[in-house]
Design a protein around this motif. Structure first.
Motif, PDB file in Angstrom:
ATOM      1  N   ALA A  81       0.885  -1.166   0.000  1.00 33.79           N
ATOM      2  CA  ALA A  81       0.000   0.000   0.000  1.00 33.79           C
ATOM      3  C   ALA A  81       0.920   1.211   0.000  1.00 33.79           C
ATOM      4  O   ALA A  81       1.203   1.824   1.028  1.00 33.79           O
ATOM      5  CB  ALA A  81      -0.914  -0.012   1.222  1.00 33.79           C
ATOM      6  N   TRP A  82       1.409   1.533  -1.166  1.00 29.80           N
ATOM      7  CA  TRP A  82       2.490   2.520  -1.327  1.00 29.80           C
ATOM      8  C   TRP A  82       2.146   3.392  -2.522  1.00 29.80           C
ATOM      9  O   TRP A  82       2.000   2.910  -3.637  1.00 29.80           O
ATOM     10  CB  TRP A  82       3.805   1.779  -1.583  1.00 29.80           C
ATOM     11  N   GLY A  83       1.975   4.675  -2.267  1.00 24.10           N
ATOM     12  CA  GLY A  83       1.538   5.574  -3.327  1.00 24.10           C
ATOM     13  C   GLY A  83       0.043   5.572  -3.516  1.00 24.10           C
ATOM     14  O   GLY A  83      -0.500   6.375  -4.277  1.00 24.10           O
ATOM     15  N   ASP A  84      -0.636   4.667  -2.832  1.00 22.39           N
ATOM     16  CA  ASP A  84      -2.086   4.536  -2.929  1.00 22.39           C
ATOM     17  C   ASP A  84      -2.574   3.839  -1.668  1.00 22.39           C
ATOM     18  O   ASP A  84      -1.835   3.073  -1.050  1.00 22.39           O
ATOM     19  CB  ASP A  84      -2.467   3.720  -4.166  1.00 22.39           C
ATOM     20  N   ALA A  85      -3.831   4.097  -1.299  1.00 16.51           N
ATOM     21  CA  ALA A  85      -4.370   3.507  -0.077  1.00 16.51           C
ATOM     22  C   ALA A  85      -4.609   2.012  -0.193  1.00 16.51           C
ATOM     23  O   ALA A  85      -4.611   1.292   0.816  1.00 16.51           O
ATOM     24  CB  ALA A  85      -5.670   4.213   0.316  1.00 16.51           C
ATOM     25  N   GLU A  86      -4.810   1.513  -1.403  1.00 14.47           N
ATOM     26  CA  GLU A  86      -5.097   0.094  -1.598  1.00 14.47           C
ATOM     27  C   GLU A  86      -3.844  -0.671  -2.003  1.00 14.47           C
ATOM     28  O   GLU A  86      -3.065  -0.197  -2.833  1.00 14.47           O
ATOM     29  CB  GLU A  86      -6.182  -0.087  -2.662  1.00 14.47           C
ATOM     30  N   LEU A 200       3.843  -7.721   3.268  1.00 14.85           N
ATOM     31  CA  LEU A 200       3.006  -6.546   3.055  1.00 14.85           C
ATOM     32  C   LEU A 200       3.754  -5.313   3.523  1.00 14.85           C
ATOM     33  O   LEU A 200       4.267  -5.283   4.649  1.00 14.85           O
ATOM     34  CB  LEU A 200       1.687  -6.675   3.821  1.00 14.85           C
ATOM     35  N   VAL A 201       3.834  -4.313   2.666  1.00 15.48           N
ATOM     36  CA  VAL A 201       4.418  -3.016   3.004  1.00 15.48           C
ATOM     37  C   VAL A 201       3.311  -1.978   2.939  1.00 15.48           C
ATOM     38  O   VAL A 201       2.505  -1.964   2.006  1.00 15.48           O
ATOM     39  CB  VAL A 201       5.551  -2.653   2.025  1.00 15.48           C
ATOM     40  N   GLU A 202       3.253  -1.092   3.948  1.00 21.65           N
ATOM     41  CA  GLU A 202       2.202  -0.072   3.990  1.00 21.65           C
ATOM     42  C   GLU A 202       2.779   1.249   4.483  1.00 21.65           C
ATOM     43  O   GLU A 202       3.339   1.325   5.587  1.00 21.65           O
ATOM     44  CB  GLU A 202       1.061  -0.518   4.898  1.00 21.65           C
ATOM     45  N   ALA A 203       2.635   2.294   3.671  1.00 23.91           N
ATOM     46  CA  ALA A 203       3.144   3.608   4.022  1.00 23.91           C
ATOM     47  C   ALA A 203       2.152   4.349   4.921  1.00 23.91           C
ATOM     48  O   ALA A 203       0.940   4.243   4.753  1.00 23.91           O
ATOM     49  CB  ALA A 203       3.398   4.425   2.762  1.00 23.91           C
ATOM     50  N   THR A 204       2.694   5.110   5.877  1.00 26.20           N
ATOM     51  CA  THR A 204       1.901   6.009   6.718  1.00 26.20           C
ATOM     52  C   THR A 204       2.640   7.348   6.783  1.00 26.20           C
ATOM     53  O   THR A 204       3.743   7.497   6.240  1.00 26.20           O
ATOM     54  CB  THR A 204       1.711   5.448   8.139  1.00 26.20           C
ATOM     55  N   TYR A 348      10.838   6.087  -3.428  1.00 21.06           N
ATOM     56  CA  TYR A 348      10.273   7.051  -2.475  1.00 21.06           C
ATOM     57  C   TYR A 348       9.502   8.165  -3.181  1.00 21.06           C
ATOM     58  O   TYR A 348       8.572   8.735  -2.596  1.00 21.06           O
ATOM     59  CB  TYR A 348      11.367   7.605  -1.562  1.00 21.06           C
ATOM     60  N   ASP A 349       9.865   8.461  -4.417  1.00 21.68           N
ATOM     61  CA  ASP A 349       9.100   9.458  -5.162  1.00 21.68           C
ATOM     62  C   ASP A 349       7.697   8.967  -5.508  1.00 21.68           C
ATOM     63  O   ASP A 349       6.815   9.777  -5.831  1.00 21.68           O
ATOM     64  CB  ASP A 349       9.840   9.833  -6.451  1.00 21.68           C
ATOM     65  N   MET A 350       7.469   7.668  -5.459  1.00 23.83           N
ATOM     66  CA  MET A 350       6.142   7.122  -5.748  1.00 23.83           C
ATOM     67  C   MET A 350       5.125   7.506  -4.685  1.00 23.83           C
ATOM     68  O   MET A 350       3.930   7.549  -4.955  1.00 23.83           O
ATOM     69  CB  MET A 350       6.212   5.591  -5.859  1.00 23.83           C
ATOM     70  N   GLU A 351       5.586   7.774  -3.475  1.00 17.53           N
ATOM     71  CA  GLU A 351       4.675   8.084  -2.367  1.00 17.53           C
ATOM     72  C   GLU A 351       4.602   9.591  -2.156  1.00 17.53           C
ATOM     73  O   GLU A 351       5.556  10.208  -1.700  1.00 17.53           O
ATOM     74  CB  GLU A 351       5.143   7.386  -1.084  1.00 17.53           C
ATOM     75  N   GLN A 352       3.447  10.193  -2.522  1.00 16.23           N
ATOM     76  CA  GLN A 352       3.282  11.645  -2.466  1.00 16.23           C
ATOM     77  C   GLN A 352       2.101  12.061  -1.589  1.00 16.23           C
ATOM     78  O   GLN A 352       1.652  13.203  -1.661  1.00 16.23           O
ATOM     79  CB  GLN A 352       3.076  12.195  -3.884  1.00 16.23           C
ATOM     80  N   ARG A 353       1.596  11.170  -0.757  1.00 14.18           N
ATOM     81  CA  ARG A 353       0.389  11.491   0.016  1.00 14.18           C
ATOM     82  C   ARG A 353       0.662  12.402   1.202  1.00 14.18           C
ATOM     83  O   ARG A 353      -0.262  13.066   1.688  1.00 14.18           O
ATOM     84  CB  ARG A 353      -0.279  10.195   0.495  1.00 14.18           C
ATOM     85  N   TRP A 354       1.876  12.474   1.697  1.00 15.68           N
ATOM     86  CA  TRP A 354       2.179  13.298   2.873  1.00 15.68           C
ATOM     87  C   TRP A 354       3.396  14.182   2.560  1.00 15.68           C
ATOM     88  O   TRP A 354       4.462  14.023   3.167  1.00 15.68           O
ATOM     89  CB  TRP A 354       2.472  12.402   4.081  1.00 15.68           C
ATOM     90  N   PRO A 355       3.243  15.141   1.671  1.00 16.02           N
ATOM     91  CA  PRO A 355       4.407  15.929   1.225  1.00 16.02           C
ATOM     92  C   PRO A 355       5.033  16.776   2.318  1.00 16.02           C
ATOM     93  O   PRO A 355       6.208  17.131   2.228  1.00 16.02           O
ATOM     94  CB  PRO A 355       3.840  16.803   0.107  1.00 16.02           C
ATOM     95  N   ARG A 363      13.177  12.267   2.332  1.00 17.15           N
ATOM     96  CA  ARG A 363      13.455  11.283   1.287  1.00 17.15           C
ATOM     97  C   ARG A 363      13.060  11.763  -0.106  1.00 17.15           C
ATOM     98  O   ARG A 363      13.017  10.959  -1.030  1.00 17.15           O
ATOM     99  CB  ARG A 363      12.737   9.970   1.635  1.00 17.15           C
ATOM    100  N   ARG A 364      12.768  13.034  -0.214  1.00 17.86           N
ATOM    101  CA  ARG A 364      12.474  13.566  -1.541  1.00 17.86           C
ATOM    102  C   ARG A 364      13.738  13.514  -2.376  1.00 17.86           C
ATOM    103  O   ARG A 364      14.811  13.920  -1.947  1.00 17.86           O
ATOM    104  CB  ARG A 364      11.944  14.989  -1.446  1.00 17.86           C
TER     105      ARG A 364
END
Length: 372
Positions: A81-86, A200-204, A348-355, A363-364
């Motif tokens: 769940a990386w770059g998207d909630a699902e 399973l990997v999940e970004a927060t 890390y650039d794939m995850e943009q939900r918490w800029p 990690r930008r």
């Protein structure tokens, strides 16, 4: 187990983790006299997954059947769940190599050390190298903590993040980030449904979570974050569970599986970093001693084993008179590090939900920062 320390070997391998044990086995198979010096210290081990791509490495070592016979839990896929909630990901049923494995790490590392000994390497336990000195005719003298000494024509430093031998050579370590892992083990609840054997990997907002079932009826659940954030959380079960509540997929998995934590979370270093240089004509750093990478790739054990193979073959060539064999291996590590940095930025650039969150701001990538 042979714990007698020889006076001289062609190659001394410092450290009995995957990189060191693989190097020692390969060297012995190549007919090189080698000592595997294992300090015997038991630090927490986080990496527990072998990806499918490990199979060619096991084949080269002659260990595929041995590993398969251990009955490790097959790893059937990886989801994020990386770059998207699902969550999205892949099943290893489509992999060319088939499935990987979820490991009991202590058992696996011991298997590799025994495989090195069985091939002819001298496995010396309780061998903590406290000092080293170059010899006039080439090679090194190594002094152990218990007063014993050994000399070697070539040294492979597989001593982990501490890189003890490289530091004795005056080589400093460069750190890329401040990542740590807060590791918890969820005990399986009686009557719980069998959990799919996938990672399973999940970004927060404050970091990311990794979870995978282990062979011991436990689910490893790891929160990856920076050391300053970890200090704010502490090692209490309550703080760890509070962060877990922000990871809906990982939290739901832990609830389905578990009857609670086996104990308070343990903090383990997980920072990316590297030595200023990886070796010289008569020594080479391998595995975590050379460089540590972000655990996001889940390929730390594989990379360590591959570096052990490469180092063994380079050391054997050096002993045959190829003077640039070890420097060439060091340059291959330089190239591998450059490739890693590019992939690190890409992932890390794939995850943009918490800029605006500090973990993600740190990690930008250089590309994104230059574009602003």
């Amino acid at each position: 187990m042979n714990t007698t320390l020889p006076g001289y070997v062609e190659v001394a391998v410092i450290g009995g983790g995957p990189a060191g044990a693989v190097a020692a086995r390969m060297l012995a198979q190549l007919g090189v006299t080698v000592a595997l010096l294992e300090a015997g210290q038991h630090h927490p081990l986080v990496g527990e997954t072998l990806p499918p791509a490990v199979r060619p490495v096991l084949d080269r070592l002659g260990l595929r059947a041995t590993v398969e016979a251990e009955g490790y839990l097959p790893s059937v896929g990886s989801w994020s769940a990386w770059g998207d909630a699902e969550p999205w990901g892949r099943d290893f049923i489509y992999s060319y190599f088939g499935h990987g494995w979820h490991l009991d790490r202590r058992r696996f590392d011991a298997l590799l050390r025994e495989a090195a000994r069985a091939a002819g390497a001298r496995l010396v336990t309780g061998a903590s190298v406290m000092a080293s000195a170059p010899l006039a005719g080439g090679g090194f003298s190594l002094a152990l903590a218990d007063g014993r000494e050994i000399t070697a024509r070539i040294v492979l430093d597989a001593s982990g993040r501490g890189a003890s031998f490289a530091r004795q050579r005056g080589v400093r370590r460069q750190t890329l980030d401040r990542m740590v892992a807060l590791v918890g083990h969820v005990v399986r609840r009686a009557g719980a449904d069998e959990e799919p054997a996938a990672s399973l990997v999940e970004a927060t907002a404050e970091g990311w979570w990794y979870s995978a079932p282990l062979p011991q009826d436990r689910l490893v659940v790891v929160f990856m974050t920076d050391s300053d954030i970890a200090r704010e959380i502490g090692t209490s079960t309550e703080g760890w569970l509070d962060r877990l509540s922000a990871a809906p997929h990982t939290g739901a998995r832990a609830l389905r599986y578990g009857a609670g934590l086996a104990g308070p979370p343990v903090i383990v270093p997980a920072a990316s970093g590297r030595l200023e240089r990886f070796g010289d004509v008569d020594w080479l750093a391998i595995g975590d001693a050379a460089a540590t990478r972000d655990p996001l790739s889940s390929e730390g054990i594989l990379i360590a084993m591959e570096s052990g193979l490469d180092a063994a073959e380079a050391a054997a060539r050096a002993l045959r008179g190829v003077r640039d064999a070890l420097p060439a291996a060091a340059e291959r590590r330089e190239a591998g590090w450059r490739e890693y940095l590019a992939l690190h930025d890409q992932y890390y650039d794939m995850e943009q939900r918490w800029p605006d969150a500090r973990f993600w701001q740190r990690r930008r990538s250089r590309t994104l920062q230059a574009a602003e």
